[in-house]
Structure formats: structure tokens, C-alpha cells
Design an enzyme around this catalytic site. Structure first.
Site, PDB file in Angstrom:
ATOM      1  N   LYS A   1     -11.207 -19.060  10.611  1.00 61.29           N
ATOM      2  CA  LYS A   1     -11.262 -20.527  10.527  1.00 61.29           C
ATOM      3  C   LYS A   1     -10.918 -20.936   9.104  1.00 61.29           C
ATOM      4  CE  LYS A   1     -14.608 -24.393  10.395  1.00 61.29           C
ATOM      5  NZ  LYS A   1     -15.987 -24.850  10.698  1.00 61.29           N
TER       6      LYS A   1
ATOM      7  N   ASP B   1     -13.985 -30.048   5.249  1.00 67.44           N
ATOM      8  CA  ASP B   1     -14.558 -30.582   6.483  1.00 67.44           C
ATOM      9  C   ASP B   1     -15.404 -31.814   6.168  1.00 67.44           C
ATOM     10  OD1 ASP B   1     -15.605 -31.055   8.962  1.00 67.44           O
ATOM     11  OD2 ASP B   1     -16.866 -29.250   9.030  1.00 67.44           O
TER      12      ASP B   1
ATOM     13  N   LYS C   1     -19.904 -36.503   8.167  1.00 71.04           N
ATOM     14  CA  LYS C   1     -21.069 -35.849   7.591  1.00 71.04           C
ATOM     15  C   LYS C   1     -21.755 -36.777   6.590  1.00 71.04           C
ATOM     16  CE  LYS C   1     -19.409 -31.044   7.759  1.00 71.04           C
ATOM     17  NZ  LYS C   1     -20.391 -30.546   8.720  1.00 71.04           N
TER      18      LYS C   1
ATOM     19  N   ASP D   1     -15.203 -24.332   3.771  1.00 65.86           N
ATOM     20  CA  ASP D   1     -15.176 -24.189   5.230  1.00 65.86           C
ATOM     21  C   ASP D   1     -13.969 -23.371   5.701  1.00 65.86           C
ATOM     22  OD1 ASP D   1     -16.492 -24.586   7.618  1.00 65.86           O
ATOM     23  OD2 ASP D   1     -15.566 -26.531   8.030  1.00 65.86           O
TER      24      ASP D   1
ATOM     25  N   ASP E   1     -16.909 -33.330  14.285  1.00 70.80           N
ATOM     26  CA  ASP E   1     -17.409 -32.387  13.292  1.00 70.80           C
ATOM     27  C   ASP E   1     -17.555 -30.976  13.873  1.00 70.80           C
ATOM     28  OD1 ASP E   1     -18.287 -31.531  10.834  1.00 70.80           O
ATOM     29  OD2 ASP E   1     -20.337 -32.308  11.066  1.00 70.80           O
TER      30      ASP E   1
ATOM     31  N   GLU F   1     -15.294 -29.024  14.689  1.00 74.26           N
ATOM     32  CA  GLU F   1     -13.838 -28.848  14.624  1.00 74.26           C
ATOM     33  C   GLU F   1     -13.384 -27.404  14.517  1.00 74.26           C
ATOM     34  OE1 GLU F   1     -15.640 -29.231  12.021  1.00 74.26           O
ATOM     35  OE2 GLU F   1     -14.772 -27.730  10.698  1.00 74.26           O
TER      36      GLU F   1
ATOM     37  N   ARG G   1     -14.293 -24.738  16.093  1.00 71.06           N
ATOM     38  CA  ARG G   1     -14.034 -24.127  17.398  1.00 71.06           C
ATOM     39  C   ARG G   1     -12.721 -24.620  17.978  1.00 71.06           C
ATOM     40  NH1 ARG G   1     -19.672 -26.466  19.510  1.00 71.06           N
ATOM     41  NH2 ARG G   1     -20.051 -26.190  17.287  1.00 71.06           N
TER      42      ARG G   1
END
Ligand code: BES
Ligand code: MN
Ligand code: ZN
Length: 496
Positions: free
Chosen positions: A262, A267, A274, A285, A344, A346, A348
């Protein structure tokens, strides 16, 4: 790459220079090879008057005895040497380095009473020194202030029984050091500097090591139908990339092993935004993608005899007028549709297309993905373990064993249909969230829907890749978690 101390190996001999480092066991004893530097009487006086008792990875720096050609003496505790395991030699190396900041010439007498220090242990000790020496200080305009330590010009000689063997083993662990340090550098880099394009450029540098690198553009990904990954990227003015790395060190026809990461360079959460605090660390991230990149660097540098594919999905999760909305439905490359109820969740969505593409194109022996995927894994396991999810017990066991070898701790988490059905929605094949409880498991179930029958493992490294507690060989916010682990997994199980 940051500057590192230089390390070489030599036979045991009387040493000169600035500083000597000796190992002391929990009984307060040193090896015969160290007795020319400090006598038993002086050593026991030090132990009697100081806190230093030879405890594992403890250390003391003291003035050298008058009759040797040295300025300083560093004693490092080896505890009970029979019990040294996992990353203990890394810890010894790291502890030793921490005691020699600013010293130019360092001689280490790597020996213990009543035991042989193997070439592998010596190489791990040296690796511990290199990893400890790392700091992310490129944006500090005033160096070496505020206690910032300088190890970079140090010349370290490690004295061992068999320098040739140690040198050979160190050639391997030095490649590991470079991979870990690359991963740390990528994760530490702020998101204004390292967006998807810049990350992809860094990956292209692996070509120098004979890694085959392909960078897919948004247009390429659109053609492939990667609606899930592209949906995350659409709120950023910086376009997404998918990097495909191949190292073919194995036999021509050997099925490759595959690693997927990933790579969310920042993010924000997207429209499911967030909090300010929740965003502070989100430059990291892309820790999964950084680990995959570092691993490929290591495997290529040490010319590992294995065919490996590394794939990373690189996007920035931002909010402009084009941003994905909660409730949007996207079609993934697999054909499965996803209702994006929370922008959020995201990671996956990025991995869904990267995993499917990996299996579809390469039909790997197994695929392991790494991702800073959920805050829930931090709640479940704290900061010391990464979550391991797998559809294959043999692969899971190999990973657990590799982790026991490197000190990168993994804890296997459950999967099951009870969790899987939480992803069901009336409006599409699945939604991207599944309720309040077991968030790390639900995320893993989501990924599982994109790997088919391929042996697969998912490592949720949200806690361990960044902000993990410092130790003897990592003082960095970004740890490089996963590089040593997967190098070990490959080395112990998959090289011909
Ligand atoms: N990147 C985060 C996970 C994360 C959180 C990593 C904190 C490191 C530190 C991920 O994209 C995320 O936001 N996950 C959400 C999922 C939720 C919306 C279902 C989370 O964990 O809160
Ligand atoms: Mn997120
Ligand atoms: Zn994320």
C-alpha cells in the site's frame, strides 16, 4: 541514501586507535582475545563501582587503562551468551554504536568467553551498527546540535576469529541494511516532497541494480479497469502510479513469489476526513510500499536466487472537487463492485486492484501484501506486533518463523465467514467498511476477496512501520519494518 560508517573485519590482534569495544557476559567475564586491553582486576573494579553488570545490550564508556594505546574503552553487556537469539546481535551492535558517537577509529573485539561468535552473528552485529547509525536529518540546517549524534565518518574494524567468513556474511547483511534504510528514508520523507510521481521515480532507480521496473500511468490503469484504485486517487491533483518491479534471480521457469504494498503517500481520509491529529503521521501511509521497495533493493543487491515480483499502488488520498464521495460505487479490475461508504478506508481499495493485477498477470507461488491498513490493528495488538492474516497455514507459519528470526514480531489474526458477511451491502457486491468491531479483520476479509485461491498473507503494519518504540537498532520514526522479515522468509524458504 544517508552516509553510513564504514565497517571492515580483521583478525584478533592488539588494537590501537581511539576506542575499543569489548563484550562482557553476565558473569562479568571477557574473552581471552580482549584480555590484552583490560585486566580482570580493572574490569571487576568497573563492574563494582558502576551500574554496568553485563546485562544484555547495556553499555558503559570509560577512559582506557594507562598501559594501552587507546583513548576510550566501551564495554557492552552480552547477558547470558547461551541465550542470545533473534535480533540480540543487532541489539549488541546498536548498543555498541550508541556509545561511540563522534569517534573516528573504532575497534570492536567481537568475542565472548567459552563461545564462538559465528560469521552470521558478526554480520548481524555489523547490521545493528548500521541501522543504529541511521537518522533522518536531511532537513536539519544545523547539524549535530541538540544531541544529534554523528557516526557517519566512523571507521569501524570488527575483530573476529575468521574475518573472511564474516566479510562474506556481511555482504548479505549490508544489502539488508541498504533495503531497510531505503524503506526508512521513503517513509520519513514528507508528502510535499514524495507524492506518487516522485515515489515512482525513486523506484525507477532500482533499474541500476538490474531490477526490471514498469510504471503504469492512470491511463494504463484505466485501460485495465482499476476503478477501485483510481477512485482513491481522483481527489488529488497528483496522479496515481502503479509500480511493477521484477527481480529474476531464480531459474527461468520458476513461478515467482510476490509482494504487494500500500503506497498512500498522504492519507487525509478524503471526504470522510480525518481529524488534525489523525493526519499528523499520514505521510507514512506508504510504509507497505516502502517495505516492498526496500526488499526488492535488498534482494537485487545480494543477487538472491529467486524470481520475485514487487507491486506497489501509489496514490494520494486528497479532497478536491473531483474527490470520491461516500456512497460512490466503483468497479474493480476483478469485476467486483464496491460501495465506498468511507473514503478513509482507502488502502483496501488500492490493494484490491494491485492484488488482483498481481495474481492475474504473474500467477505467483504466493502473494504477501504489506499495508499500514487500520488503526484497529493498533488497538488490538499495541505497537509491538504486526497483524498477520492468511488463507494458508504453511505460509503463515513460515512468516511467523521468519519473524522470530528477525525480531519483527507477528501475531496471527482470525479470518472467517462471520466477518466476511459484514461487507455485504444491498447496493453493490460489497462495501468498503463493516461496522465498529474487528476493523482490522474486516479489512483483511475485504482484501481476501481479491486474491482468489492463491496462497496469500496480509501484514497490517500500521503500528510497526512508523511511530513504533525506538530500540537499540532503530531510533527512527520510520522503522523499515518488513524488509528484514521478508528477506529472511525468502532466504530460508524460497531460494534455489
Ligand atoms: N492509513 C489508515 C490507517 C492508519 C491509522 C495507519 C493510523 C496508521 C496509523 C487507514 O487508511 C485508515 O484510515 N483506516 C481507517 C479505516 C476505517 C475508516 C474503517 C481506520 O483505521 O480508522
Ligand atoms: Mn485512510
Ligand atoms: Zn490509509
Amino acid at each position: 541514501m544517508s552516509k553510513r560508517p564504514s565497517i571492515s573485519f580483521a583478525k584478533h590482534a592488539p588494537v590501537e586507535g581511539n576506542t575499543a569495544v569489548l563484550l562482557v557476559n553476565a558473569e562479568g567475564k571477557i574473552a581471552a582475545a580482549a584480555e590484552s586491553i583490560i585486566g580482570a582486576a580493572t574490569l571487576s573494579r568497573i563492574i563494582n563501582v558502576s551500574d554496568f553488570k553485563g546485562k544484555l545490550a547495556s553499555g558503559i564508556s570509560t577512559i582506557a587503562p594507562a598501559d594501552v594505546q587507546l583513548d576510550r574503552l566501551v564495554l557492552i553487556g552480552a547477558g547470558d551468551p547461551d541465550k542470545l537469539k533473534a535480533d540480540d546481535w543487532l541489539k549488541l551492535g546498536g548498543a555498541a554504536l550508541s556509545k561511540v558517537a563522534g569517534v573516528k577509529n573504532i575497534s570492536v573485539i567481537l568475542a565472548l568467553p567459552d563461545m564462538e561468535v559465528t560469521a552470521e552473528s558478526a554480520a548481524e552485529f555489523a547490521l545493528g551498527m548500521l541501522l543504529r547509525s541511521y537518522s533522518f536529518n536531511k532537513y536539519k540546517t544545523k547539524k549535530n546540535k541538540d544531541g544529534e549524534k554523528d557516526y557517519h565518518s566512523a571507521r569501524i574494524t570488527i575483530h573476529v576469529a575468521d574475518p573472511q567468513a564474516a566479510k562474506k556474511a556481511f555482504a548479505q547483511t549490508e544489502a539488508v541494511a541498504e533495503g531497510v534504510i531505503l524503506a526508512r528514508d521513503l517513509v520519513n520523507e514528507p508528502a510535499n516532497i514524495l507524492g506518487p510521481i516522485e515515489f515512482a521515480e525513486r523506484i525507477e532507480e532500482l533499474k541500476k541494480l538490474d531490477v526490471k521496473v514498469e510504471i503504469l500511468s492512470e491511463k494504463d490503469m484505466k485501460k485495465l479497469g482499476m476503478g477501485s484504485l483510481l477512485g482513491v486517487a481522483q481527489g488529488s491533483s497528483r496522479p496515481a502510479r502503479l509500480a511493477v518491479m521484477q527481480w529474476n534471480g531464480g531459474k527461468g521457469k520458476d513461478q515467482p513469489v510476490a509482494f504487494v504494498g500500500k503506497g498512500v503517500t498522504f492519507d487525509s481520509g478524503g471526504l470522510s476526513i480525518k481529524t488534525a491529529g489523525g493526519m499528523e503521521e499520514m505521510k507514512g501511509d506508504m510504509g507497505g510500499a516502502a517495505a516492498v521497495t526496500g526488499l526488492m533493493h535488498t534482494l537485487a543487491t545480494r543477487k538472491a536466487k529467486v524470481n520475485v515480483v514487487g507491486i506497489v499502488g501509489i496514490v494520494e488520498n486528497m479532497i478536491n472537487g473531483e474527490a470520491q464521495r461516500p456512497g460512490d460505487i466503483v468497479t474493480s479490475m476483478s469485476g467486483q463492485t464496491i460501495e465506498v461508504l468511507n473514503t478513509d478506508a482507502e488502502g483496501r481499495l488500492v490493494l484490491a486492484d494491485a492484488l488482483y493485477y498481481c495474481n492475474d498477470r504473474f500467477n505467483p507461488k504466493f502473494v504477501i501484501n504489506l499495508a499500514t491498513l487500520t488503526g484497529a490493528i493498533m488497538i488490538a495488538l499495541g505497537l509491538h506486533y504486526a497483524g498477520l492474516f492468511s488463507n494458508d497455514d504453511a505460509l503463515a507459519d513460515q512468516l511467523l518463523e521468519a519473524g522470530q528470526g528477525t525480531g519483527e514480531k507477528l501475531w496471527r489474526m482470525p479470518l472467517g465467514p462471520e466477518y466476511d458477511k459484514l461487507l455485504d451491502t444491498k447496493n453493490a457486491d460489497m462495501k468498503n467498511i463493516g461496522g465498529r468491531y474487528g476493523g482490522a479483520i474486516i479489512a483483511a476479509q475485504f482484501l481476501k476477496r481479491f486474491v482468489g485461491d492463491t496462497p496469500w498473507a496480509h501484514l497490517d503494519i500500521a503500528a510497526t512501520a512508523m511511530g513504533a518504540p525506538a530500540n537499540e537498532y532503530s531510533q527512527s520514526w520510520a522503522s523499515g519494518f518488513g524488509v528484514r522479515l521478508l528477506d529472511r522468509l525468502v532466504r530460508d524458504n524460497f531460494e534455489s
